[in-house]
Design an enzyme around this catalytic site. Structure first.
Site, PDB file in Angstrom:
ATOM      1  N   ASN A  20      -2.401  -1.708  -3.646  1.00 30.53           N
ATOM      2  CA  ASN A  20      -1.229  -2.402  -3.076  1.00 30.53           C
ATOM      3  C   ASN A  20      -1.755  -3.778  -2.674  1.00 30.53           C
ATOM      4  O   ASN A  20      -2.720  -3.843  -1.891  1.00 30.53           O
ATOM      5  CB  ASN A  20      -0.786  -1.632  -1.849  1.00 30.53           C
ATOM      6  CG  ASN A  20       0.672  -1.630  -1.508  1.00 30.53           C
ATOM      7  OD1 ASN A  20       1.022  -1.124  -0.460  1.00 30.53           O
ATOM      8  ND2 ASN A  20       1.539  -2.161  -2.345  1.00 30.53           N
TER       9      ASN A  20
ATOM     10  N   CYS B 244       3.620  -2.288   7.179  1.00 30.96           N
ATOM     11  CA  CYS B 244       3.036  -1.998   5.861  1.00 30.96           C
ATOM     12  C   CYS B 244       1.662  -1.380   6.112  1.00 30.96           C
ATOM     13  O   CYS B 244       0.797  -2.035   6.720  1.00 30.96           O
ATOM     14  CB  CYS B 244       2.918  -3.283   5.048  1.00 30.96           C
ATOM     15  SG  CYS B 244       2.087  -3.028   3.467  1.00 30.96           S
TER      16      CYS B 244
ATOM     17  N   ASN C 207      12.536   3.243   1.297  1.00 36.03           N
ATOM     18  CA  ASN C 207      11.444   3.495   0.360  1.00 36.03           C
ATOM     19  C   ASN C 207      11.587   4.938  -0.109  1.00 36.03           C
ATOM     20  O   ASN C 207      12.059   5.793   0.668  1.00 36.03           O
ATOM     21  CB  ASN C 207      10.094   3.315   1.075  1.00 36.03           C
ATOM     22  CG  ASN C 207       9.919   1.900   1.600  1.00 36.03           C
ATOM     23  OD1 ASN C 207       9.711   0.967   0.855  1.00 36.03           O
ATOM     24  ND2 ASN C 207      10.052   1.744   2.921  1.00 36.03           N
TER      25      ASN C 207
ATOM     26  N   CYS D 291       1.308   3.392  -1.332  1.00 38.98           N
ATOM     27  CA  CYS D 291       2.131   3.002  -0.178  1.00 38.98           C
ATOM     28  C   CYS D 291       1.562   3.737   1.036  1.00 38.98           C
ATOM     29  O   CYS D 291       1.594   4.976   1.069  1.00 38.98           O
ATOM     30  CB  CYS D 291       3.599   3.384  -0.408  1.00 38.98           C
ATOM     31  SG  CYS D 291       4.672   2.939   0.975  1.00 38.98           S
ATOM     32  N   GLY D 292       1.037   3.001   1.986  1.00 36.43           N
ATOM     33  CA  GLY D 292       0.371   3.618   3.136  1.00 36.43           C
ATOM     34  C   GLY D 292       1.335   4.370   4.033  1.00 36.43           C
ATOM     35  O   GLY D 292       1.119   5.544   4.358  1.00 36.43           O
TER      36      GLY D 292
HETATM   37  N1  LIG Z   1       8.305  -1.844   1.071  1.00 33.26           N
HETATM   38  C1  LIG Z   1       8.146  -1.381   2.457  1.00 33.26           C
HETATM   39  C2  LIG Z   1       7.057  -2.176   3.193  1.00 33.26           C
HETATM   40  C3  LIG Z   1       5.704  -1.995   2.561  1.00 33.26           C
HETATM   41  C4  LIG Z   1       5.203  -0.605   2.739  1.00 33.26           C
HETATM   42  C5  LIG Z   1       3.985  -0.229   1.926  1.00 33.26           C
HETATM   43  N2  LIG Z   1       3.429  -1.279   1.098  1.00 33.26           N
HETATM   44  C6  LIG Z   1       2.903   0.373   2.791  1.00 33.26           C
HETATM   45  O1  LIG Z   1       1.714   0.308   2.425  1.00 33.26           O
HETATM   46  O2  LIG Z   1       3.261   0.951   3.838  1.00 33.26           O
HETATM   47  C7  LIG Z   1       9.460  -1.610   3.201  1.00 33.26           C
HETATM   48  O3  LIG Z   1      10.183  -2.523   2.847  1.00 33.26           O
HETATM   49  O4  LIG Z   1       9.708  -0.855   4.154  1.00 33.26           O
END
Ligand SMILES: N[C@H](CCC[C@H](N)C(=O)O)C(=O)O
Length: 289
Positions: free
Chosen positions: A12, A72, A194, A221-222
């Site tokens: 990511n 994130c 998500n 995605c964490g």
């Molecule tokens: N797209 C997600 C944010 C990034 C989350 C993801 N990249 C992670 O590692 O948590 C949102 O709009 O809520």
């Protein structure tokens, strides 16, 4: 010219800039511009590093489409490495202000390019403005949703950001793309969501593929991995400590009383100077050619 650093956490990837470097710029437009993989630098998101009055430092996060997100997971690990490497914090464990609250991070090991970072993602919220309401016990768990005439079982919760999880026997990218986009934009989610597809491999190992709101399919995605770990324990009697396999690597999720602790890598890819014009490139009206 805009000084930037590019980092990735389990694939990511993020462009990180200091707030002091982007005075007068619209963050949403800048995020769309720098994240564009053809007309910009290319990334899943943009992270702005800013001072905080309530924590050691502040992280502001934007998705590749220019939408702001509350948190994130992979991004905060990269953010933690960046601020430590740039001397913006003096210790390896510190607090970070996010739109999802103040979170604590710890750099548990590091080399120049890569660190292993442990983040307390906080506790999962089942009742939240972004999560659909249900009458029964208040949790949107194992609810049936109809998509194109077919029933699917999904669960939603908020952990850093809104996540919806569908448990599957096999992860399929084509299905994840099609259903992910439908669920992301479903009327039940006024703030979008998500969407995670999760396969339970054994009680301490799950596989996850995420369709991220504002981005699309990502390698990891964490926060989505954390949501899947929480629901795997709740619905499939998985362990308190779960290894999550994602396309971009693996994350460790440890569910403690005071929150879900995620441990994973954060790696510097490059530093550079970006030529940024206010009108985002690649958005010219094709008719003008
Ligand atoms: N797209 C997600 C944010 C990034 C989350 C993801 N990249 C992670 O590692 O948590 C949102 O709009 O809520």
């Amino acid at each position: 010219m805009l000084k930037f650093c590019k980092y990735q956490g389990t694939g990511n990837d993020f462009i990180i800039v200091k707030q002091s470097e982007i005075d007068g710029v619209t963050y949403s437009s800048l995020a769309k511009n720098v994240c564009d993989r053809r007309f910009g630098i290319g990334a899943d998101g943009m992270i702005v590093v800013a001072p905080s009055t309530v924590a050691d430092i502040r992280m502001i996060f934007y998705n590749a489409d220019g939408s702001i997100a509350t948190m994130c997971g992979n991004g905060i690990r990269c953010f933690a490495k960046y601020v430590y490497d740039h001397g913006l914090v003096g210790q390896t464990s510190f607090s970070v202000e996010t739109l999802a609250g103040v979170l604590t991070v710890e750099l548990v090991s590091m080399t120049n390019e890569e660190s292993n970072v442990r983040v307390n993602m906080g506790c999962p919220c089942y009742v939240h403005p972004a999560v659909p309401k249900v009458t029964s016990d208040g949790k949107f768990i194992n609810q049936t949703i109809e998509l194109e005439g077919e029933p699917y079982t999904i669960s939603s919760l908020f952990i850093g950001t809104i996540h919806t999880v569908m448990f599957v026997s096999e992860i399929d990218e084509k299905m994840a793309t099609h259903l992910g986009e439908l669920i992301e934009n479903h009327a039940m989610y006024p703030q979008k969501t998500n969407v995670n597809f999760c396969r339970v491999i054994d009680p301490h190992h799950i596989e996850v593929l995420t369709w991220e709101k504002g981005v699309g399919l990502t390698l990891a995605c964490g926060t989505g991995s954390a949501a899947c770990a929480v629901l795997s324990r709740q619905l499939y009697q998985c362990d308190q400590s779960i290894t999550v396999s994602i396309k971009g690597g693996t994350l460790l999720m440890e569910q403690e009383e005071d929150g879900v602790y995620m441990t994973g890598p954060a790696r510097l890819i490059c530093t550079g100077q970006y030529v940024y014009g206010e009108s985002p490139q690649g958005e010219q009206d094709l008719d003008s050619f």
